[in-house]
Design an enzyme around this catalytic site. Structure first.
Site, PDB file in Angstrom:
ATOM      1  N   TYR A 109       2.889  -1.671   5.482  1.00  0.00           N
ATOM      2  CA  TYR A 109       2.926  -1.733   4.019  1.00  0.00           C
ATOM      3  C   TYR A 109       3.614  -0.515   3.423  1.00  0.00           C
ATOM      4  O   TYR A 109       3.442   0.599   3.912  1.00  0.00           O
ATOM      5  CB  TYR A 109       1.497  -1.808   3.462  1.00  0.00           C
ATOM      6  CG  TYR A 109       1.491  -1.924   1.956  1.00  0.00           C
ATOM      7  CD1 TYR A 109       1.689  -3.146   1.356  1.00  0.00           C
ATOM      8  CD2 TYR A 109       1.330  -0.799   1.151  1.00  0.00           C
ATOM      9  CE1 TYR A 109       1.717  -3.262  -0.024  1.00  0.00           C
ATOM     10  CE2 TYR A 109       1.351  -0.907  -0.230  1.00  0.00           C
ATOM     11  CZ  TYR A 109       1.543  -2.144  -0.815  1.00  0.00           C
ATOM     12  OH  TYR A 109       1.574  -2.258  -2.183  1.00  0.00           O
ATOM     13  N   TRP A 111       6.347   0.845  -0.158  1.00  0.00           N
ATOM     14  CA  TRP A 111       7.382   0.560  -1.144  1.00  0.00           C
ATOM     15  C   TRP A 111       8.789   0.839  -0.643  1.00  0.00           C
ATOM     16  O   TRP A 111       9.761   0.444  -1.275  1.00  0.00           O
ATOM     17  CB  TRP A 111       7.110   1.373  -2.408  1.00  0.00           C
ATOM     18  CG  TRP A 111       6.370   0.589  -3.424  1.00  0.00           C
ATOM     19  CD1 TRP A 111       5.182  -0.073  -3.250  1.00  0.00           C
ATOM     20  CD2 TRP A 111       6.766   0.356  -4.776  1.00  0.00           C
ATOM     21  NE1 TRP A 111       4.813  -0.688  -4.418  1.00  0.00           N
ATOM     22  CE2 TRP A 111       5.762  -0.431  -5.371  1.00  0.00           C
ATOM     23  CE3 TRP A 111       7.848   0.752  -5.551  1.00  0.00           C
ATOM     24  CZ2 TRP A 111       5.834  -0.845  -6.708  1.00  0.00           C
ATOM     25  CZ3 TRP A 111       7.909   0.349  -6.871  1.00  0.00           C
ATOM     26  CH2 TRP A 111       6.909  -0.446  -7.441  1.00  0.00           C
TER      27      TRP A 111
HETATM   28  N1  LIG Z   1       5.291   6.877 -12.482  1.00  0.00           N
HETATM   29  C1  LIG Z   1       4.810   5.942 -11.655  1.00  0.00           C
HETATM   30  N2  LIG Z   1       4.739   4.648 -12.067  1.00  0.00           N
HETATM   31  C2  LIG Z   1       4.237   3.700 -11.254  1.00  0.00           C
HETATM   32  C3  LIG Z   1       3.815   4.004  -9.932  1.00  0.00           C
HETATM   33  C4  LIG Z   1       3.878   5.381  -9.515  1.00  0.00           C
HETATM   34  O1  LIG Z   1       3.503   5.737  -8.382  1.00  0.00           O
HETATM   35  N3  LIG Z   1       4.381   6.302 -10.403  1.00  0.00           N
HETATM   36  N4  LIG Z   1       3.348   3.002  -9.110  1.00  0.00           N
HETATM   37  C5  LIG Z   1       3.672   1.625  -9.449  1.00  0.00           C
HETATM   38  C6  LIG Z   1       2.772   0.701  -8.744  1.00  0.00           C
HETATM   39  S1  LIG Z   1       3.017   0.465  -7.072  1.00  0.00           S
HETATM   40  C7  LIG Z   1       1.790   0.015  -9.345  1.00  0.00           C
HETATM   41  S2  LIG Z   1       0.850  -1.094  -8.460  1.00  0.00           S
HETATM   42  C8  LIG Z   1       1.512   0.192 -10.782  1.00  0.00           C
HETATM   43  C9  LIG Z   1       0.014   0.389 -10.971  1.00  0.00           C
HETATM   44  O2  LIG Z   1      -0.365   0.115 -12.246  1.00  0.00           O
HETATM   45  P1  LIG Z   1      -1.841   0.491 -12.687  1.00  0.00           P
HETATM   46  O3  LIG Z   1      -2.799   0.205 -11.613  1.00  0.00           O
HETATM   47  O4  LIG Z   1      -2.100  -0.130 -13.994  1.00  0.00           O
HETATM   48  O5  LIG Z   1      -1.651   2.078 -12.836  1.00  0.00           O
HETATM   49  P2  LIG Z   1      -2.658   3.308 -12.745  1.00  0.00           P
HETATM   50  O6  LIG Z   1      -1.889   4.477 -13.281  1.00  0.00           O
HETATM   51  O7  LIG Z   1      -3.203   3.431 -11.385  1.00  0.00           O
HETATM   52  O8  LIG Z   1      -3.817   2.913 -13.728  1.00  0.00           O
HETATM   53  C10 LIG Z   1      -3.571   2.755 -15.118  1.00  0.00           C
HETATM   54  C11 LIG Z   1      -4.690   3.364 -15.916  1.00  0.00           C
HETATM   55  O9  LIG Z   1      -5.875   2.613 -15.793  1.00  0.00           O
HETATM   56  C12 LIG Z   1      -6.936   3.445 -16.204  1.00  0.00           C
HETATM   57  N5  LIG Z   1      -8.181   3.042 -15.590  1.00  0.00           N
HETATM   58  C13 LIG Z   1      -8.651   3.394 -14.383  1.00  0.00           C
HETATM   59  N6  LIG Z   1      -9.856   2.827 -14.169  1.00  0.00           N
HETATM   60  C14 LIG Z   1     -10.150   2.116 -15.263  1.00  0.00           C
HETATM   61  C15 LIG Z   1     -11.262   1.309 -15.655  1.00  0.00           C
HETATM   62  O10 LIG Z   1     -12.220   1.105 -14.923  1.00  0.00           O
HETATM   63  N7  LIG Z   1     -11.179   0.717 -16.872  1.00  0.00           N
HETATM   64  C16 LIG Z   1     -10.138   0.898 -17.701  1.00  0.00           C
HETATM   65  N8  LIG Z   1     -10.127   0.258 -18.867  1.00  0.00           N
HETATM   66  N9  LIG Z   1      -9.089   1.657 -17.377  1.00  0.00           N
HETATM   67  C17 LIG Z   1      -9.088   2.254 -16.175  1.00  0.00           C
HETATM   68  C18 LIG Z   1      -6.564   4.836 -15.779  1.00  0.00           C
HETATM   69  O11 LIG Z   1      -6.844   5.747 -16.808  1.00  0.00           O
HETATM   70  C19 LIG Z   1      -5.106   4.736 -15.422  1.00  0.00           C
HETATM   71  O12 LIG Z   1      -4.283   5.735 -15.978  1.00  0.00           O
HETATM   72  O13 LIG Z   1       2.179   1.335 -11.295  1.00  0.00           O
HETATM   73  C20 LIG Z   1       3.553   1.367 -10.950  1.00  0.00           C
HETATM   74  N10 LIG Z   1       4.171   2.417 -11.713  1.00  0.00           N
HETATM   75  N1  LIG Z   2      -6.602   6.199  -4.382  1.00  0.00           N
HETATM   76  C1  LIG Z   2      -5.592   5.370  -4.640  1.00  0.00           C
HETATM   77  N2  LIG Z   2      -4.761   5.008  -3.636  1.00  0.00           N
HETATM   78  C2  LIG Z   2      -3.734   4.174  -3.897  1.00  0.00           C
HETATM   79  C3  LIG Z   2      -3.517   3.672  -5.191  1.00  0.00           C
HETATM   80  C4  LIG Z   2      -4.416   4.068  -6.225  1.00  0.00           C
HETATM   81  O1  LIG Z   2      -4.287   3.649  -7.389  1.00  0.00           O
HETATM   82  N3  LIG Z   2      -5.422   4.920  -5.914  1.00  0.00           N
HETATM   83  N4  LIG Z   2      -2.463   2.832  -5.436  1.00  0.00           N
HETATM   84  C5  LIG Z   2      -2.019   2.019  -4.314  1.00  0.00           C
HETATM   85  C6  LIG Z   2      -0.779   1.314  -4.597  1.00  0.00           C
HETATM   86  S1  LIG Z   2      -0.790   0.294  -5.955  1.00  0.00           S
HETATM   87  C7  LIG Z   2       0.306   1.360  -3.788  1.00  0.00           C
HETATM   88  S2  LIG Z   2       1.613   0.317  -4.105  1.00  0.00           S
HETATM   89  C8  LIG Z   2       0.350   2.237  -2.613  1.00  0.00           C
HETATM   90  C9  LIG Z   2       1.733   2.856  -2.374  1.00  0.00           C
HETATM   91  O2  LIG Z   2       1.806   3.276  -1.055  1.00  0.00           O
HETATM   92  P1  LIG Z   2       3.212   3.449  -0.322  1.00  0.00           P
HETATM   93  O3  LIG Z   2       4.152   2.399  -0.753  1.00  0.00           O
HETATM   94  O4  LIG Z   2       2.947   3.573   1.132  1.00  0.00           O
HETATM   95  O5  LIG Z   2       3.683   4.849  -0.906  1.00  0.00           O
HETATM   96  P2  LIG Z   2       5.110   5.543  -0.928  1.00  0.00           P
HETATM   97  O6  LIG Z   2       4.869   6.973  -1.223  1.00  0.00           O
HETATM   98  O7  LIG Z   2       6.013   4.798  -1.835  1.00  0.00           O
HETATM   99  O8  LIG Z   2       5.582   5.432   0.578  1.00  0.00           O
HETATM  100  C10 LIG Z   2       6.820   4.991   0.964  1.00  0.00           C
HETATM  101  C11 LIG Z   2       7.263   5.783   2.182  1.00  0.00           C
HETATM  102  O9  LIG Z   2       8.428   5.172   2.706  1.00  0.00           O
HETATM  103  C12 LIG Z   2       9.418   6.159   2.961  1.00  0.00           C
HETATM  104  N5  LIG Z   2      10.728   5.508   2.774  1.00  0.00           N
HETATM  105  C13 LIG Z   2      11.387   5.283   1.624  1.00  0.00           C
HETATM  106  N6  LIG Z   2      12.540   4.645   1.851  1.00  0.00           N
HETATM  107  C14 LIG Z   2      12.621   4.451   3.183  1.00  0.00           C
HETATM  108  C15 LIG Z   2      13.582   3.824   4.030  1.00  0.00           C
HETATM  109  O10 LIG Z   2      14.606   3.315   3.594  1.00  0.00           O
HETATM  110  N7  LIG Z   2      13.307   3.814   5.368  1.00  0.00           N
HETATM  111  C16 LIG Z   2      12.184   4.366   5.892  1.00  0.00           C
HETATM  112  N8  LIG Z   2      11.996   4.291   7.206  1.00  0.00           N
HETATM  113  N9  LIG Z   2      11.256   4.975   5.107  1.00  0.00           N
HETATM  114  C17 LIG Z   2      11.480   5.001   3.782  1.00  0.00           C
HETATM  115  C18 LIG Z   2       9.153   7.259   1.969  1.00  0.00           C
HETATM  116  O11 LIG Z   2       9.676   8.489   2.459  1.00  0.00           O
HETATM  117  C19 LIG Z   2       7.626   7.217   1.858  1.00  0.00           C
HETATM  118  O12 LIG Z   2       7.028   8.092   2.770  1.00  0.00           O
HETATM  119  O13 LIG Z   2      -0.619   3.275  -2.760  1.00  0.00           O
HETATM  120  C20 LIG Z   2      -1.926   2.752  -2.980  1.00  0.00           C
HETATM  121  N10 LIG Z   2      -2.904   3.810  -2.885  1.00  0.00           N
HETATM  122 MO   LIG Z   3       1.287  -0.714  -6.194  1.00  0.00          MO
END
Ligand SMILES: Nc1nc2c(c(=O)[nH]1)N[C@H]1C(S)=C(S)[C@@H](COP(=O)(O)OP(=O)(O)OC[C@H]3O[C@@H](n4cnc5c(=O)[nH]c(N)nc54)[C@H](O)[C@@H]3O)O[C@H]1N2
Ligand SMILES: Nc1nc2c(c(=O)[nH]1)N[C@H]1C(S)=C(S)[C@@H](COP(=O)(O)OP(=O)(O)OC[C@H]3O[C@@H](n4cnc5c(=O)[nH]c(N)nc54)[C@H](O)[C@@H]3O)O[C@H]1N2
Ligand SMILES: [Mo]
Length: 766
Positions: A109, A111
Site C-alpha cells: 500500500y 501513494w
Molecule cells: N496536505 C496534505 N493533504 C492531504 C494529505 C496529506 O498528507 N497532506 N493526504 C491526503 C489523503 S491520502 C487523504 S485520505 C485525505 C484525508 O482527508 P481527511 O481524513 O479528511 O484529513 P485529516 O486531515 O486527516 O482530517 C481532517 C480533519 O478532521 C478533523 N477530525 C479528526 N477527528 C474528528 C472527529 O472525530 N470529528 C470531527 N468532526 N472532526 C475530526 C481533524 O481536526 C482533521 O484536521 O487528505 C488528503 N490530503
Molecule cells: N495515524 C494516522 N495514520 C495514517 C493516517 C492518519 O490519518 N492517521 N492516514 C492514512 C492515510 S489516509 C494514508 S493514504 C496513508 C499514507 O501512507 P503512504 O501512502 O504509505 O505514505 P507516503 O508517505 O505517501 O509513502 C509513499 C512512499 O513511497 C515512496 N515513493 C514515492 N514515489 C515512488 C516511486 O516512484 N517508486 C518507489 N519505489 N517509491 C516511491 C516515497 O518515498 C514514500 O516513502 O497513511 C495513513 N496513516
Molecule cells: Mo489517504
C-alpha cells in the site's frame, strides 16, 4: 540556461530545471492557488537521505539464524546492482518455489508518485501477477470504513455521492454547508495522481460571496479556511454520531423531516426511528443526550437542526471521521440525516462524502479515459483489509471477520514493498516492528532511507518522477501533462520498471512483464487509449509526439447534470440504486444478518471501546494529515523542515491543558500511552479544543533505541501512539486518526534527530 521542463506531482503541476547545480521549481501558470508543498521538491536532487546504491542488511546477507530480530537495528552493506538483483531474484524464486504465491505479501500500500506508467503500485502488482500472484490488500487507509459501508447503503463507493455534488453547484445553489470534519484547505492541496488547478478556496469564497453559510464541526478551528466565514462547533473527537442523532431527533420531534422522501427513496426508516426516539432501547437521542456526549450545547443542536431543515443544505463527512473506531457509523448516519432532510439529488443539496479532502473531488468528470497500465489478473484470491497488516504477520492462520465473511490470515514469508511507507502509515509502530520481524525477507524499492527502507533486508534505489519521463493524468483533472525528466538519476537509482524488468529476466518472465517495450514505447502505447477515445468522440486528438512537444493536453469534461443522485431523484423506479432494495438503505438487512456487535442494521452511537478508555491518558490526540507535506513524502524537503521546532514535529496544545502541565510554547514535550511515546515541540494554540492535541502524521519515525521492545520516536511520529484495531468487523478499516495520550515537558537531554543524515555503511565480512 536550461529550459524549464513540464512535470506533475500529487500536490500540483509545475515545471523544473537544474541551474547552477540547483533545482528550480515553478508552479503551473494556470493554477489559481498553487500548493506550498511544491517547496519540498528541490531537496530531491541532492539530499543526503537519497538511496544511492543497492544495499543489503548485514544479518540477512550473512544468513545467521534468527537474524530477523536485528531487522530495523542492523547495519547495511552496499553492493552493486548485479549482486543485488541476483540476491533478490534468488530469494523471490525460493519463496515462490517452496511456499507458493500465498506466502508473498505484495499489497504494498502507498501513494507512490504521480505518473501513469512509472506508478509503483501498478508495476509491482504486474510483476508479481506474472510470477503467479500474491496476497493483496483491499480498500485504503483513506476510506477503509466508508468504502465498505457505502456500497451497502448507496451503491458503489465513489459513484453516487462523490460524483453528484460539484463545486459549481455549491457556488450556485447551496445555502448551508455543514462540514463534519471540515474542509481543511491543506487537504485540498493534494490529489492522487496530480492536480493542475487548486479551486477549492476560490469556490468556497464564491459560494460565501453569494450568501452561503458554513458550519465547521471539528475539534480544530482551522479545518476550514480562515478567509471563508464559518461557524466553529468544537466537537469532542469521535462523537459526531451523537451530534448527528441529536439533530435527527429535533427534525422528528418538530416534524421537519421529509416523510415523502423517506417513503419513496429509502428503506428501513421505521426501524431507525424506533432507535432514534428510544422506543427500541429506552434512550431517546435528544439534543440533551447528544450534548453530554459531544460537547456541543443542546440549544445549538436544536438551532442547527432548524437551520438545516429550512435551507438548501449540504452535509459533508470527511474521511477522518471514519478513520476511527466504529468509523462506518458517521458515514452512514450522515447519509441518513441527509435523507431525512429530503434534499439528496437537489442542486447543491444532500450529501457528499469527503468533499474537500482531496483537491479534485467536486470537479467535473472527465469525458475521456486516462492512460492506464494493465496490472494483469491476480490468480490468487487471498487478501487482507489493508490495515490488518500487523495482525496478518503476527497471527498466521488466525480467523478474522470482514464484510460478512470469515477469513484466515495467510502465512507470509516474503514482503515486497514499492511506493509506500508502512512505518509512516500504519498504527502502533512498536507492534509493527514486531510484525515486520516475522517474515523471512523484506524487499523495498525506495528513493530515500525512510524507516521502512531501514527495516528492509534488500533496499533497491528507485528514481523519483523528476528523474524519468512519464504521463501525468488524474481523476477529474482536465490536464494531461508530459512529465519530462528534470534531473539525471541520483546515484545509481533506477526506475521501478527497469528494476522489475531486470528481475523478470532472471526469473524467466521478462517477455510477459515488459512486452518487449522500452519505457518510451510504453508511454506512446498507453497514450493511445486516450488518443483514440478522444478521436472517436470528435475531440482534439494529437498523437503522442505532438502531445509530448506541447507539454500538456486539455481533456473534455462531462456536463454537470447532478450525477447519479439527481438521476435517482428524478426516476427512482427506472434508475434504482444498486442496493438490495434499490433505495437508500437506512436499515440494511444484509448488514443486520452478519450479526456483528460493532456494526448493526442501522447507524447507531457506540460508546468508546473499553480498551481506549484509560484515566491515565485523558487527552484526545488528533493525528491528521500534515499541511506541510504529503504523508511522509519529502519530510526532508525544505518546506516540511521549516515547520519543525528544534528538529521536532510541532504538536498543538490548548492553553488550558498546557498551563495545567507547566508546558510553554516551544517546549519539547513527551506524549505517551501504553503503546509507546514520542517527542514533539509544543505549540500553544486556542485553535484546538480544550482536552485535544493535534500532531500531524508523517514525521519520519526514528527510535531512541532501535533494539528496545517499546521504542520512543524522538522526531514526532504519532503512529507510535495510535492503536491497531479495525473500525469494526464489517470493514476492518484503519483507526489511526484518534488516540488517547498524556503529555509532559521533556526535561532530559534532547537526543539529536539523525534520520535526515546520510547513512553509514559497513563493509562486507565475507
Ligand atoms: N496536505 C496534505 N493533504 C492531504 C494529505 C496529506 O498528507 N497532506 N493526504 C491526503 C489523503 S491520502 C487523504 S485520505 C485525505 C484525508 O482527508 P481527511 O481524513 O479528511 O484529513 P485529516 O486531515 O486527516 O482530517 C481532517 C480533519 O478532521 C478533523 N477530525 C479528526 N477527528 C474528528 C472527529 O472525530 N470529528 C470531527 N468532526 N472532526 C475530526 C481533524 O481536526 C482533521 O484536521 O487528505 C488528503 N490530503
Ligand atoms: N495515524 C494516522 N495514520 C495514517 C493516517 C492518519 O490519518 N492517521 N492516514 C492514512 C492515510 S489516509 C494514508 S493514504 C496513508 C499514507 O501512507 P503512504 O501512502 O504509505 O505514505 P507516503 O508517505 O505517501 O509513502 C509513499 C512512499 O513511497 C515512496 N515513493 C514515492 N514515489 C515512488 C516511486 O516512484 N517508486 C518507489 N519505489 N517509491 C516511491 C516515497 O518515498 C514514500 O516513502 O497513511 C495513513 N496513516
Ligand atoms: Mo489517504
Amino acid at each position: 540556461m536550461n529550459a524549464f521542463q513540464p512535470h506533475s506531482s500529487h500536490w500540483g503541476a509545475f515545471s523544473g530545471r537544474m541551474e547552477d547545480g540547483k533545482l528550480e521549481i515553478r508552479a503551473h501558470p494556470g493554477d489559481p492557488h498553487p500548493s506550498p508543498i511544491l517547496g519540498n521538491i528541490p531537496a530531491i536532487a541532492d539530499s543526503p537521505v537519497r538511496v544511492r546504491r543497492p544495499a543489503i542488511r548485514r544479518g540477512w546477507l550473512e544468513g545467521k539464524p534468527g537474524h530477523q530480530q536485528k531487522r530495523g537495528a542492523d547495519e547495511f552493506v552496499e553492493v552493486n546492482w548485479q549482486e543485488a538483483l541476483d540476491l533478490a531474484a534468488t530469494e523471490v524464486r525460493r519463496i515462490y518455489g517452496e511456499f507458493g504465491p500465498a506466502a508473498v505479501f505484495g499489497g504494498s500500500y502507498g501513494w507512490s508518485s504521480a505518473g501513469r506508467f512509472h506508478h509503483a503500485q501498478s508495476q509491482i502488482h504486474r510483476f508479481l501477477n506474472v510470477l503467479g500472484g500474491y496476497v493483496r490488500s483491499v480498500n485504503t487507509y483513506s476510506s477503509g470504513a466508508a468504502s465498505v459501508i457505502i456500497p451497502h447503503v448507496l451503491g458503489p463507493y465513489d459513484t453516487f455521492d462523490r460524483k453528484s455534488v460539484t463545486w459549481d453547484a455549491i457556488e450556485r445553489s447551496t445555502e448551508l454547508v455543514v462540514a463534519f470534519g471540515g474542509m481543511a484547505i491543506k487537504n485540498a492541496d493534494v490529489h492522487g495522481g496530480g492536480i493542475s488547478q487548486h479551486v477549492v478556496l476560490p469556490k468556497l469564497k464564491g459560494a460565501s460571496a453569494r450568501g452561503a453559510r458554513f458550519k465547521l464541526v471539528s475539534p480544530l478551528r482551522d479545518d476550514f479556511p480562515a478567509d471563508v466565514n464559518a461557524e466553529w462547533l468544537p466537537i469532542i473527537p469521535g462523537t459526531d454520531v451523537a451530534l448527528l442523532l441529536g439533530i435527527a431527533h429535533v427534525l422528528v420531534v418538530e416534524g421537519l423531516h421529509d416523510r415523502d422522501f423517506l417513503e419513496h427513496y429509502t428503506t428501513g426508516y421505521d426501524r431507525f426511528e424506533n432507535y432514534l426516539l428510544g422506543r427500541s432501547d429506552g434512550v431517546p437521542k435528544t439534543p440533551q443526550w447528544a450534548a453530554e456526549i459531544c460537547g456541543i450545547g443542546a440549544e445549538a443542536i436544536t438551532d442547527l437542526a432548524r437551520q438545516m431543515a429550512r435551507s438548501r443544505t449540504l452535509i459533508t463527512v470527511s474521511h477522518s471521521l471514519q478513520r476511527a473506531d466504529y468509523g462506518e457509523q458517521p458515514v452512514w448516519m450522515g447519509i441518513v440525516l441527509a435523507a431525512m432532510l429530503g434534499q439528496i439529488g437537489l442542486d447543491g443539496g444532500g450529501y457528499s462524502y469527503s468533499l474537500g479532502a482531496l483537491g479534485n473531488i467536486g470537479k467535473s468528470l472527465l469525458a475521456a479515459p486516462l492512460p492506464t497500465l494493465n496490472q494483469f489478473k491476480n490468480p490468487l484470491g487471498d487478501f487482507i483489509p489493508v490495515a490488518r497488516i500487523s495482525d496478518m504477520l503476527l497471527h498466521p492462520g488466525e480467523a478474522f471477520h470482514y464484510n460478512g465473511k470469515e477469513l484466515h490470515y495467510p502465512d507470509i514469508r516474503l514482503v515486497y514493498w514499492a511506493g509506500g511507507n508502512p512505518f509512516h502509515h500504519h498504527q502502533d509502530i512498536n507492534r509493527l516492528r514486531r510484525a515486520f520481524r516475522k517474515p523471512d525477507t523484506l524487499i523495498v524499492h525506495e528513493s530515500a532511507w525512510t524507516a521502512t527502507a531501514r527495516f528492509a533486508d534488500i533496499v533497491l534505489p528507485a528514481t523519483t518522477t523528476i528523474e524519468r519521463d512519464d504521463i501525468g493524468a488524474a481523476d477529474r483533472d482536465p490536464l494531461i501533462i508530459a512529465m519530462k525528466r528534470v534531473i539525471e538519476p541520483v546515484g545509481e537509482a533506477r526506475d521501478d520498471y527497469d528494476i522489475f524488468a531486470e528481475l523478470s529476466r532472471r526469473l524467466g518472465t521478462y517477455e510477459t512483464f515488459s512486452e518487449n517495450r522500452t519505457s518510451k514505447e510504453w508511454l506512446t502505447f498507453l497514450f493511445e487509449t486516450t488518443r483514440s477515445a478522444l478521436a472517436a468522440g470528435g475531440h482534439d486528438a494529437p498523437d503522442f509526439e505532438t502531445f509530448w512537444q506541447s507539454g500538456e493536453l486539455r481533456l473534455p469534461v462531462k456536463p454537470d447534470d447532478g450525477g447519479p443522485a439527481n438521476a435517482f431523484r428524478q426516476a427512482p423506479e427506472t434508475s434504482p440504486l444498486p442496493t438490495p432494495s434499490g433505495k437508500i438503505e437506512i436499515f440494511s438487512q444484509t448488514i443486520d444478518s452478519f450479526g456483528y456487535d460493532d456494526c448493526g442494521g442501522h447507524p447507531q452511537f457506540y460508546p468508546p471501546r473499553p480498551e481506549t478508555e484509560d484515566a491515565r491518558y485523558p487527552l484526545h490526540l488528533v493525528c491528521n494529515q500534515p499541511h506541510q507535506r504529503l504523508h511522509s513524502q519529502l519530510d526532508y524537503g525544505d518546506f516540511s523542515r521549516s515547520t519543525k521546532i528544534k528538529n521536532r514535529e510541532p504538536v498543538r496544545i490548548n492553553p488550558t491543558d498546557a498551563a495545567s502541565r507547566g508546558i510553554s510554547d516551544g517546549d519539547i514535550v513527551r506524549l505517551f500511552n501504553t503503546r509507546g511515546s514520542c517527542l514533539a515541540a509544543a505549540v500553544i494554540s486556542s485553535d484546538v479544543r480544550p482536552g485535544v492535541m493535534q500532531l500531524a502524521t508523517g514525521a519520519w519515525f526514528e527510535a531512541d533505541d532501535t533494539n528496545a521492545e517499546t521504542a520512543m520516536c524522538i522526531h514526532g511520529n504519532p503512529n507510535i501512539l495510535t492503536h491497531d484495531i479495525g473500525t469494526s468487523k464489517l470493514a476492518q478499516g484503519c483507526t489511526g486518526q484518534l488516540t488517547r495520550v498524556e503529555v509532559e515537558r521533556f526535561s532530559e537531554t534532547l537526543p539529536p534527530v539523525r534520520i535526515f543524515e546520510a547513512m553509514t555503511f559497513s563493509k562486507k565480512s565475507r
